[in-house]
Design an enzyme around this catalytic site. Structure first.
Site, PDB file in Angstrom:
ATOM      1  N   GLY A   1       0.806  -1.213   0.000  1.00 52.34           N
ATOM      2  CA  GLY A   1       0.000   0.000   0.000  1.00 52.34           C
ATOM      3  C   GLY A   1       0.832   1.253   0.000  1.00 52.34           C
ATOM      4  CB  SER A   2      -0.325   4.653   0.504  1.00 51.83           C
ATOM      5  OG  SER A   2      -0.774   4.717   1.836  1.00 51.83           O
TER       6      SER A   2
END
Length: 155
Positions: free
Chosen positions: A69-70
């Site tokens: 993810g981020s």
């Protein structure tokens, strides 16, 4: 009981029930409800993670290969810890990524009353062996002991 040796990223001693993901944990998607909407059980909100979606993560031994993810991943873990909605521990079969590691380390250093041991590099055999509901004991030196029935379904 079977033992595995990994690297203690944030040390600690704890015993908790296993919750297993065979895919990467999208930290933001998984913890978003817990952080934004007050879900104290930290029910996984990541619809793309069929192993964890809809399951309570708070207080569990979260067993996974990696996070995905981020770049907010570390902050999300730190915030989950500061709100007391973190897993009991995070156990990685692979080396922990720098973002998840940073979030766990910052929580360990900055939050006096929070414990979330993190052990990485436990190997593929660990993730193949551990199943949901098994008892997992983490020791300060990175040893992880898993016990319980191997007949418990993982999904």
């Amino acid at each position: 009981m079977k033992s595995f040796k990994g690297r203690a990223v944030t040390p600690g001693n704890i015993t908790a029930e296993a919750l297993v993901s065979h895919g990467g944990l999208n930290t933001l998607a998984s913890f978003q409800k817990a952080l934004q909407f007050g879900d104290k059980k930290a029910t996984c909100g990541d619809q793309n993670n069929e192993d964890l979606y809809g399951k309570q993560m708070a207080g569990k031994a979260l067993c996974l290969p990696r996070t995905i993810g981020s770049t907010t991943g570390g902050l999300v873990l730190y915030c989950a810890c500061s709100m007391k909605r973190q897993p009991a521990c995070m156990l990685f079969s692979e080396p922990v990524d720098s973002l998840a590691g940073a979030g766990a380390i910052l929580a360990d250093v900055w939050l006096d009353d929070v414990t979330m041991p993190v052990v990485d590099s436990l190997g593929e055999e660990f993730l193949e062996y551990v199943k949901d509901g098994m008892s997992v004991t983490v020791k300060e030196n990175g040893v992880v002991e898993v016990e319980g029935s191997r007949d418990i379904p993982s999904r």
